[in-house]
Design a protein around this motif. Structure first.
Motif, PDB file in Angstrom:
ATOM      1  N   GLU A   2       0.828  -1.203   0.000  1.00 42.68           N
ATOM      2  CA  GLU A   2       0.000   0.000   0.000  1.00 42.68           C
ATOM      3  C   GLU A   2       0.865   1.255   0.000  1.00 42.68           C
ATOM      4  O   GLU A   2       2.015   1.233   0.411  1.00 42.68           O
ATOM      5  N   MET A   3       0.272   2.367  -0.452  1.00 45.94           N
ATOM      6  CA  MET A   3       1.006   3.630  -0.517  1.00 45.94           C
ATOM      7  C   MET A   3       1.519   4.065   0.852  1.00 45.94           C
ATOM      8  O   MET A   3       2.635   4.556   0.951  1.00 45.94           O
ATOM      9  N   GLN A   4       0.739   3.886   1.887  1.00 47.49           N
ATOM     10  CA  GLN A   4       1.170   4.286   3.226  1.00 47.49           C
ATOM     11  C   GLN A   4       2.415   3.497   3.648  1.00 47.49           C
ATOM     12  O   GLN A   4       3.330   4.054   4.235  1.00 47.49           O
ATOM     13  N   GLU A   5       2.453   2.214   3.299  1.00 42.91           N
ATOM     14  CA  GLU A   5       3.623   1.393   3.616  1.00 42.91           C
ATOM     15  C   GLU A   5       4.834   1.832   2.798  1.00 42.91           C
ATOM     16  O   GLU A   5       5.946   1.906   3.309  1.00 42.91           O
ATOM     17  N   ILE A   6       4.611   2.133   1.514  1.00 41.78           N
ATOM     18  CA  ILE A   6       5.696   2.599   0.654  1.00 41.78           C
ATOM     19  C   ILE A   6       6.253   3.918   1.180  1.00 41.78           C
ATOM     20  O   ILE A   6       7.468   4.117   1.203  1.00 41.78           O
ATOM     21  N   ASP A   7       5.367   4.800   1.616  1.00 44.86           N
ATOM     22  CA  ASP A   7       5.805   6.091   2.164  1.00 44.86           C
ATOM     23  C   ASP A   7       6.708   5.894   3.376  1.00 44.86           C
ATOM     24  O   ASP A   7       7.713   6.585   3.530  1.00 44.86           O
ATOM     25  N   LYS A   8       6.361   4.931   4.231  1.00 47.79           N
ATOM     26  CA  LYS A   8       7.188   4.645   5.414  1.00 47.79           C
ATOM     27  C   LYS A   8       8.572   4.152   5.005  1.00 47.79           C
ATOM     28  O   LYS A   8       9.574   4.528   5.614  1.00 47.79           O
ATOM     29  N   VAL A   9       8.626   3.313   3.980  1.00 47.95           N
ATOM     30  CA  VAL A   9       9.911   2.783   3.515  1.00 47.95           C
ATOM     31  C   VAL A   9      10.765   3.913   2.940  1.00 47.95           C
ATOM     32  O   VAL A   9      11.941   4.045   3.283  1.00 47.95           O
ATOM     33  N   PHE A  10      10.164   4.753   2.084  1.00 48.43           N
ATOM     34  CA  PHE A  10      10.919   5.866   1.515  1.00 48.43           C
ATOM     35  C   PHE A  10      11.398   6.827   2.605  1.00 48.43           C
ATOM     36  O   PHE A  10      12.531   7.303   2.566  1.00 48.43           O
ATOM     37  N   LYS A  11      10.541   7.099   3.588  1.00 48.35           N
ATOM     38  CA  LYS A  11      10.934   7.985   4.689  1.00 48.35           C
ATOM     39  C   LYS A  11      12.093   7.380   5.470  1.00 48.35           C
ATOM     40  O   LYS A  11      13.059   8.071   5.807  1.00 48.35           O
ATOM     41  N   ALA A  12      12.010   6.084   5.732  1.00 47.83           N
ATOM     42  CA  ALA A  12      13.081   5.413   6.483  1.00 47.83           C
ATOM     43  C   ALA A  12      14.387   5.433   5.705  1.00 47.83           C
ATOM     44  O   ALA A  12      15.459   5.654   6.270  1.00 47.83           O
ATOM     45  N   LEU A  13      14.315   5.209   4.400  1.00 45.68           N
ATOM     46  CA  LEU A  13      15.520   5.178   3.573  1.00 45.68           C
ATOM     47  C   LEU A  13      16.087   6.564   3.283  1.00 45.68           C
ATOM     48  O   LEU A  13      17.230   6.685   2.843  1.00 45.68           O
TER      49      LEU A  13
END
Length: 110
Positions: A2-13
């Motif tokens: 999901e987009m919310q999960e992808i956003d968390k990954v991009f933020k973490a990276l």
């Protein structure tokens, strides 16, 4: 993913300290907090906060062994991003661009 999960990954990276922690776990998986803190110019509290964000993005998994918490790198979210955002581009085109960039920068390594 999901987009919310992808956003968390991009933020973490997006943070170089978190990428450094992931690199360290990739090199040696299953490290405790003390091992991960060794040689870093960060407090234990800062490392703990970074690990929390990495865990929230599902980039690390934690396993308890007695009183210790061991941290393990989870590459699945990065692979999901690769599948969605990178793989759709032609591999040959990406390799040509990579070679061109290396030549322009004068980098003969790799």
């Amino acid at each position: 993913m999901e987009m919310q999960e992808i956003d968390k990954v991009f933020k973490a990276l997006a943070d170089p300290s978190r990428r450094q922690l992931l690199d360290r776990l990739h090199a040696k998986n299953g490290q405790a907090l003390g091992e991960l803190c060794a040689g870093l110019d960060m407090s234990r509290q800062a490392v703990t906060q970074h690990l929390g964000l990495l865990e929230d993005a599902n980039l690390i998994a934690i396993e308890r062994q007695g009183r210790e918490k061991l941290h393990f790198f989870n590459p699945v979210p990065i692979h999901d991003i690769y599948e969605r955002w990178i793989r759709k581009f032609e591999q040959q085109r990406l390799e040509a661009l990579h070679d061109f960039k290396r030549k322009l920068e004068g980098d003969s390594h790799e």
